[in-house]
Write a protein that holds these residues in place. Structure first.
Motif, short mmCIF file in Angstrom:
data_model
loop_
_atom_site.label_atom_id
_atom_site.label_comp_id
_atom_site.label_asym_id
_atom_site.label_seq_id
_atom_site.Cartn_x
_atom_site.Cartn_y
_atom_site.Cartn_z
N LEU A 108 1.17 18.64 -10.46
CA LEU A 108 0.10 18.39 -11.43
C LEU A 108 -1.18 19.16 -11.11
N LEU A 109 -1.43 19.37 -9.81
CA LEU A 109 -2.64 20.08 -9.40
C LEU A 109 -2.29 21.00 -8.23
N GLU A 110 -2.13 22.26 -8.55
CA GLU A 110 -1.75 23.24 -7.55
C GLU A 110 -2.74 23.22 -6.38
N GLY A 111 -2.17 23.33 -5.18
CA GLY A 111 -3.00 23.36 -3.98
C GLY A 111 -3.25 21.99 -3.37
N THR A 112 -2.71 20.94 -4.03
CA THR A 112 -2.88 19.59 -3.50
C THR A 112 -1.91 19.36 -2.35
N GLU A 113 -2.43 18.83 -1.27
CA GLU A 113 -1.61 18.49 -0.10
C GLU A 113 -1.77 17.01 0.19
N THR A 114 -0.70 16.39 0.69
CA THR A 114 -0.75 15.00 1.12
C THR A 114 -0.59 14.98 2.63
N LEU A 115 -1.54 14.32 3.29
CA LEU A 115 -1.52 14.17 4.74
C LEU A 115 -1.23 12.71 5.04
N ALA A 116 -0.14 12.45 5.75
CA ALA A 116 0.25 11.08 6.08
C ALA A 116 -0.16 10.76 7.51
N LEU A 117 -0.82 9.62 7.65
CA LEU A 117 -1.17 9.10 8.97
C LEU A 117 -0.30 7.88 9.23
N LEU A 118 0.33 7.85 10.39
CA LEU A 118 1.22 6.73 10.72
C LEU A 118 0.41 5.52 11.13
N SER A 119 0.82 4.37 10.64
CA SER A 119 0.16 3.13 11.02
C SER A 119 0.31 2.90 12.51
N ARG A 120 -0.70 2.35 13.11
CA ARG A 120 -0.63 1.97 14.53
C ARG A 120 0.19 0.69 14.65
N PRO A 121 0.81 0.48 15.81
CA PRO A 121 1.65 -0.73 15.98
C PRO A 121 0.92 -2.03 15.66
N GLU A 122 -0.37 -2.10 16.00
CA GLU A 122 -1.11 -3.35 15.78
C GLU A 122 -1.45 -3.62 14.31
N THR A 123 -1.28 -2.61 13.44
CA THR A 123 -1.54 -2.83 12.01
C THR A 123 -0.31 -2.58 11.16
N HIS A 124 0.79 -2.22 11.77
CA HIS A 124 2.01 -1.83 11.09
C HIS A 124 2.52 -2.89 10.11
N TYR A 125 2.35 -4.14 10.44
CA TYR A 125 2.90 -5.24 9.65
C TYR A 125 1.95 -5.78 8.58
N ILE A 126 0.72 -5.27 8.53
CA ILE A 126 -0.29 -5.81 7.62
C ILE A 126 -0.17 -5.15 6.25
N SER A 127 -0.21 -5.97 5.21
CA SER A 127 -0.23 -5.45 3.84
C SER A 127 -1.17 -6.32 3.00
N SER A 128 -1.74 -5.73 1.97
CA SER A 128 -2.58 -6.49 1.05
C SER A 128 -1.78 -7.58 0.36
N THR A 129 -0.53 -7.29 0.08
CA THR A 129 0.34 -8.28 -0.57
C THR A 129 0.46 -9.53 0.30
N ALA A 130 0.70 -9.34 1.60
CA ALA A 130 0.80 -10.48 2.52
C ALA A 130 -0.53 -11.23 2.60
N VAL A 131 -1.64 -10.49 2.64
CA VAL A 131 -2.95 -11.13 2.70
C VAL A 131 -3.20 -11.96 1.44
N ARG A 132 -2.87 -11.42 0.28
CA ARG A 132 -3.06 -12.18 -0.96
C ARG A 132 -2.22 -13.46 -0.96
N GLU A 133 -1.00 -13.38 -0.46
CA GLU A 133 -0.16 -14.57 -0.39
C GLU A 133 -0.76 -15.61 0.55
N LEU A 134 -1.25 -15.16 1.69
CA LEU A 134 -1.91 -16.09 2.62
C LEU A 134 -3.14 -16.73 1.98
N LEU A 135 -3.91 -15.91 1.26
CA LEU A 135 -5.10 -16.43 0.59
C LEU A 135 -4.74 -17.48 -0.47
#
Length: 157
Positions: A108-135
């Motif tokens: 869609l947009l030439e020259g666009t790159e995606t850079l992925a950063l790996l989650s750290r072990p201490e945050t690997h399991y956290i998701s907004s979905t889980a937080v919303r369910e807890l809330l």
């Protein structure tokens, strides 16, 4: 290095999101956190509240700008004159999905790159979905969201 965009719903922002933002802030001169106003998705918090939460959580990072957007991510990239998308990866499923998005955004947009950063072990399991369910069950979410937004969550909308 140039500017990048870290897009997401951030409903709400989590410690995992904040970790990715902080790490991107070390690599890029400007990190735009793009808070998506997705009208087809029912969010717990309004886009204005989510922007406010992200700003509060990132106040300590000098090169962060928080913007809201709707529509295509590539349109936001054009507006901000950025060509790098930051994504956080927790699992192989995340990788497969982000590969698809990276290909589409690049088409869609030439020259666009995606850079992925790996989650750290201490945050690997956290998701907004889980937080919303807890809330929803009035559980303590202080281990999963930045301290700066706890009072904002308690107040609700």
């Amino acid at each position: 290095m140039e500017a990048c965009v870290y897009p997401g719903s951030f409903d709400p922002i989590t410690k995992g999101h904040l970790d990715i933002i902080e790490r991107a802030g070390v690599i890029f001169s400007t990190v735009y956190v793009g808070v998506l106003n997705n009208i087809s998705k029912r969010c717990m918090f309004s886009v204005e509240k989510r922007v406010e939460m992200v700003k509060a959580a990132t106040r300590h990072i000098k090169n962060i700008q928080v913007v809201s957007f709707d529509g295509l991510l590539v349109d936001l990239l054009k507006t901000l004159d950025a060509r790098v998308i930051i994504r956080g990866l927790r699992t192989g499923t995340d990788l497969e999905l982000e590969q698809q998005y990276a290909f589409i955004n690049g088409k869609l947009l030439e020259g666009t790159e995606t850079l992925a950063l790996l989650s750290r072990p201490e945050t690997h399991y956290i998701s907004s979905t889980a937080v919303r369910e807890l809330l929803a069950f009035h559980a303590d979410v202080s281990d999963y969201v930045p301290e700066a937004i706890l009072s904002m969550i308690d107040k609700g909308e």
